[in-house]
Scaffold this motif. Structure first.
Motif, PDB file in Angstrom:
ATOM      1  N   LEU A 460       0.902  -0.965  -0.056  1.00 21.39           N
ATOM      2  CA  LEU A 460      -0.043   0.280  -0.246  1.00 21.39           C
ATOM      3  C   LEU A 460       0.706   1.074   0.065  1.00 21.39           C
ATOM      4  N   TYR A 463      -2.674   6.266   1.255  1.00 23.49           N
ATOM      5  CA  TYR A 463      -3.966   6.511   1.391  1.00 23.49           C
ATOM      6  C   TYR A 463      -4.282   8.034   1.316  1.00 23.49           C
ATOM      7  N   ILE A 482      -7.156   4.893  -2.163  1.00 22.85           N
ATOM      8  CA  ILE A 482      -6.046   3.498  -1.897  1.00 22.85           C
ATOM      9  C   ILE A 482      -5.141   3.167  -3.420  1.00 22.85           C
ATOM     10  N   SER A 504     -12.561   1.896   4.161  1.00 24.87           N
ATOM     11  CA  SER A 504     -11.344   1.492   4.346  1.00 24.87           C
ATOM     12  C   SER A 504     -11.292   0.185   3.467  1.00 24.87           C
TER      13      SER A 504
END
Length: 519
Positions: A460, A463, A482, A504
């Motif tokens: 990741l 964000y 994301i 999320s």
């Protein structure tokens, strides 16, 4: 072939004076090597004597072989009242051992009397002595006439005298600088034309962007006779920055037909822009002309329909000419043509009469009205399109999850538990993280990697959280975007909910599902 316009890059000196720009010595060397490979004619490495870092840069740079570029060192003229041979700045400039020297001097009487605190005649002597000192040592010398335009507007005869002095001392070029960035293109064109008519030496142009006219002023200077442009990659520089080389280069080459860099370098322009941003630790500006990710992005249905038929209907050049690419955006402003072109771009086999397009468009518009935004979430968009076109079974399901946080006053721990199902089998895992989303990401990936080991390499990398309806305060809907990478490519996914954890999770699930879809 000798270029019609020479390019003098000052990213490593003038650009590094911009807020937030802090190149290490190795950063500067890497950028210099990249500029050399691209075909920039002159690279200004810095100001030896101003800091230890620039001295070290020149020591290392002279051990490298530059194929296309000549390295330049920069400094002011000798100090007032100091013989040039005894001036420490001049000695350090010489010690840099560069083939090119850039000397900046005062051409505005305001600076001569109020800033330097000296006389007009002494300033002329400082210019002449400094230029001659390096010409006697067989250097290429460019005289940077600081505040050239403001100085000329204030006292034209004295400004002309400074330019003539530099030329008479042997300067290989007189570079007119709009140091305060306050001139209009018409003023630049007029004064460059005067210099062109009065001087025999080549004229250069160095503009700042304080009025948003840095590029326009440089182009006006070239049209009036300048044959060198000094600028920085991505417009880095003090205050609002300098003239942007990533705009000047394609304007010169593609709009004006002036040779500047090798033709084979132009398709690498976007790569060069992003390389320098990466070294500077900046996020590339998506709205950067020519090289930005939105430079050739189409959103309005009418525009997309036209571009689908004839690219030149809404594009001033072929994006590939500068290493960019056409993008079709999908939103509540989209028409059927957007969905058709976007689906094809994502690899789906669709046609204008594909029945599902109408359903996909209606669903996108509904989700956009609820707060979903697909422009930066092509992963989520691809999943939606595939769902309607292929009706494939989902690779996994999230059957349950729990997120908690505990604190002892000095520190806190976030913990997430996730239960997933894959073709009748299940996995139940727990993970800790720096925050609830980090913990959730860890638990979800740990559970799924038991069935899909390729997910272990996902990372990741961005964000973002945006409050959609601020009127409802803390109960407002939250949109989470994301960005995920597998080490080779990146993709965006999106989730929306009144609960930031739920939003999320939606985005995380989409990111992993998209990775499996694209394997």
């Amino acid at each position: 072939m000798k270029p019609e316009v020479e390019l003098y890059d000052t990213t490593l000196r003038d650009g590094s004076q911009g807020q937030g720009v802090n190149f290490s010595v190795m950063d500067k060397l890497r950028i210099a090597e990249k500029l050399d490979a691209f075909g920039i004619h002159y690279i200004e490495g810095g100001w030896p004597g101003s800091n230890v870092k620039d001295v070290e840069f020149f020591e290392l740079a002279r051990r490298r072989a530059f194929r296309n570029s000549k390295l330049a060192a920069f400094s002011m003229t000798r100090r007032k009242g100091t013989p040039v041979e005894r001036d420490e700045q001049m000695r350090m400039l010489l010690a840099a051992e560069t083939p090119v020297i850039a000397i900046v001097g005062k051409t505005w009487l305001l600076h001569v009397t109020e800033v330097l605190g000296t006389t007009p005649d002494e300033t002329l002597a400082m210019i002449a002595d400094s230029v001659k000192f390096f010409k006697d040592r067989r250097k290429t010398v460019f005289y940077d006439a600081e505040h050239a335009f403001d100085g000329y507007k204030n006292e034209p005869d004295y400004s002309l005298a400074t330019w003539h002095t530099a030329e008479k001392a042997g300067a290989d070029g007189i570079v007119l600088c709009d140091t305060n960035g306050g001139c209009l293109p018409s003023e630049v064109a007029r004064i460059v034309a005067v210099a062109k008519g009065k001087l025999s030496a080549p004229i250069g142009i160095h503009t700042h962007n304080d009025c948003g006219l840095g590029v326009a002023n440089a182009i006006a200077g070239v049209e009036a006779g300048a044959t060198q442009v000094q600028a920085t990659i991505n417009g880095y520089g003090e205050r609002t920055g300098n003239c942007n080389l990533t705009s000047v280069i394609p304007v010169l080459a593609l709009k004006m037909g002036r040779t500047c860099v090798p033709a084979k370098s132009l398709p690498k322009l976007r790569e060069l822009s992003h390389f320098v941003d990466e070294i500077a630790n900046f996020q590339p500006d998506p709205r950067q002309p020519w090289v930005g990710v939105t430079a050739f992005a189409h959103k309005g249905g009418m525009h997309v329909h036209a571009v689908g038929r004839t690219h030149s209907s809404y594009e001033h050049i072929n994006p590939e000419a500068v290493g960019n690419a056409r993008r079709v955006l999908v939103s509540d402003m989209s028409g059927r043509s957007n969905i058709l072109m976007k689906a094809r771009e994502l690899g789906f086999q669709v046609h204008a009469d594909t029945a599902e397009l109408k359903t996909i468009l209606a669903r996108i518009k509904q989700l956009e009205s609820e707060g979903i935004e697909f422009e930066a979430a092509e992963g989520s968009l691809a999943l939606l399109i595939r769902k309607h076109l292929q009706h494939r079974e989902l690779p996994f399901s999230v059957d349950a999850y729990h997120v908690s946080m505990r604190s002892d006053g000095d520190s806190s721990v976030c913990e997430a538990t996730v239960k997933v199902g894959v073709k009748g089998r299940s996995a139940h895992t727990v993970a800790e993280g720096d925050g609830p989303v980090n913990a959730l990401d860890g638990a979800l990936r740990l559970a799924l990697s038991k069935f899909f080991p390729q997910l272990e390499k996902l990372k990741l990398i961005d964000y973002k959280v945006r409050i959609i309806d601020t009127a409802t305060g803390s109960a407002a809907k939250t949109r989470v975007l994301i960005t995920t990478s597998d080490g080779k490519r990146e993709w965006g996914t999106v989730g929306v909910s009144e609960n930031i954890i739920t939003a999320s999770l939606q985005a995380l699930v989409d990111s992993m599902e998209y990775a499996l879809m694209s394997k």
